[in-house]
Design an enzyme around this catalytic site. Structure first.
Site, mmCIF file in Angstrom:
data_model
loop_
_atom_site.group_PDB
_atom_site.id
_atom_site.type_symbol
_atom_site.label_atom_id
_atom_site.label_comp_id
_atom_site.label_asym_id
_atom_site.label_seq_id
_atom_site.Cartn_x
_atom_site.Cartn_y
_atom_site.Cartn_z
ATOM 1 N N LYS A 10 0.846 -1.196 0.000
ATOM 2 C CA LYS A 10 0.000 0.000 0.000
ATOM 3 C C LYS A 10 0.882 1.246 0.000
ATOM 4 O O LYS A 10 1.857 1.331 0.744
ATOM 5 C CB LYS A 10 -0.897 -0.015 1.242
ATOM 6 C CG LYS A 10 -1.862 1.160 1.328
ATOM 7 C CD LYS A 10 -2.736 1.027 2.564
ATOM 8 C CE LYS A 10 -3.685 2.187 2.727
ATOM 9 N NZ LYS A 10 -4.517 2.027 3.928
ATOM 10 N N SER A 20 -9.366 2.692 3.043
ATOM 11 C CA SER A 20 -8.389 3.250 2.123
ATOM 12 C C SER A 20 -7.445 2.224 1.495
ATOM 13 O O SER A 20 -6.672 2.547 0.601
ATOM 14 C CB SER A 20 -7.565 4.318 2.838
ATOM 15 O OG SER A 20 -6.736 3.738 3.836
ATOM 16 N N SER A 25 -9.699 0.662 7.076
ATOM 17 C CA SER A 25 -9.015 0.707 5.786
ATOM 18 C C SER A 25 -9.028 -0.609 5.015
ATOM 19 O O SER A 25 -9.096 -0.605 3.793
ATOM 20 C CB SER A 25 -7.571 1.151 5.973
ATOM 21 O OG SER A 25 -7.535 2.458 6.467
#
Length: 180
Positions: free
Chosen positions: A73, A149, A173
């Site tokens: 990520k 996210s 997330s």
């Protein structure tokens, strides 16, 4: 490797250890899937294919995930020489010179980093969309968000780019993409 996406990370590592497939073959299978699907899905914001090929050529450690491709990520985790944009134009030109400990540990486990995945700006929204990269699409329905996210990581796994991907969860997330 035609059935690459049907294996989990440990399954692929077992094939490598048994000599049924090479880390190079796994890497190229991952790259082929990304090349095929990511123009539509927009999950990989920083491809690292050349770096991955160099790592495989140098030899991957015989850890539990030996030769298995993975994605990281693009939020808070540094890889030397690779942009760490955090989904934000503010950090568009930031390139760390150090490696985060988690990346060192992933490498020691035998994982091969092939790219960085989409996130919302600074990881602050429950989507994987940013002004810098645009929206990441849900592989099951392109009209929907994968959530976030860590939506880019979720899409990388769901679309079979990699069997594992790094995700961070401070406020849903990865739980949001898992639920969506």
């Amino acid at each position: 490797m035609e059935d690459y996406e049907n294996y989990d990370g440990l399954g692929l590592a077992t094939l490598v250890r048994q000599g049924e497939v090479t880390p190079e073959e796994l890497l190229e299978a991952a790259v082929a899937r990304i090349d095929r699907y990511d123009p539509t899905l927009n999950a990989i914001v920083t491809p690292m294919f050349d770096e991955a090929r160099r790592a495989v050529h140098a030899g991957v450690p015989p850890g539990p995930f030996q030769g298995v491709p993975y994605c990281l990520k693009d939020l808070d985790i540094a890889v030397p020489g690779v942009p760490l944009r955090q989904g934000a134009a503010l950090f568009e030109d930031f390139v760390p010179v150090y490696e985060a400990e988690i990346v060192t540990r992933y490498r020691r486990a035998g994982l091969v980093l092939i790219g960085k995945t989409a996130t919302s700006e600074m990881g602050l929204a429950p989507t994987a969309a940013s002004r810098l990269y645009g929206p990441t699409r849900n592989p099951w329905n392109l009209e929907l968000s994968p959530g976030g996210s860590s939506g880019g990581a979720a899409v990388a796994v769901a679309a079979g780019y990699t069997p594992v991907a790094n995700a961070i969860d401070g406020g849903g997330s990865i739980r949001i993409p898992a639920a969506w």
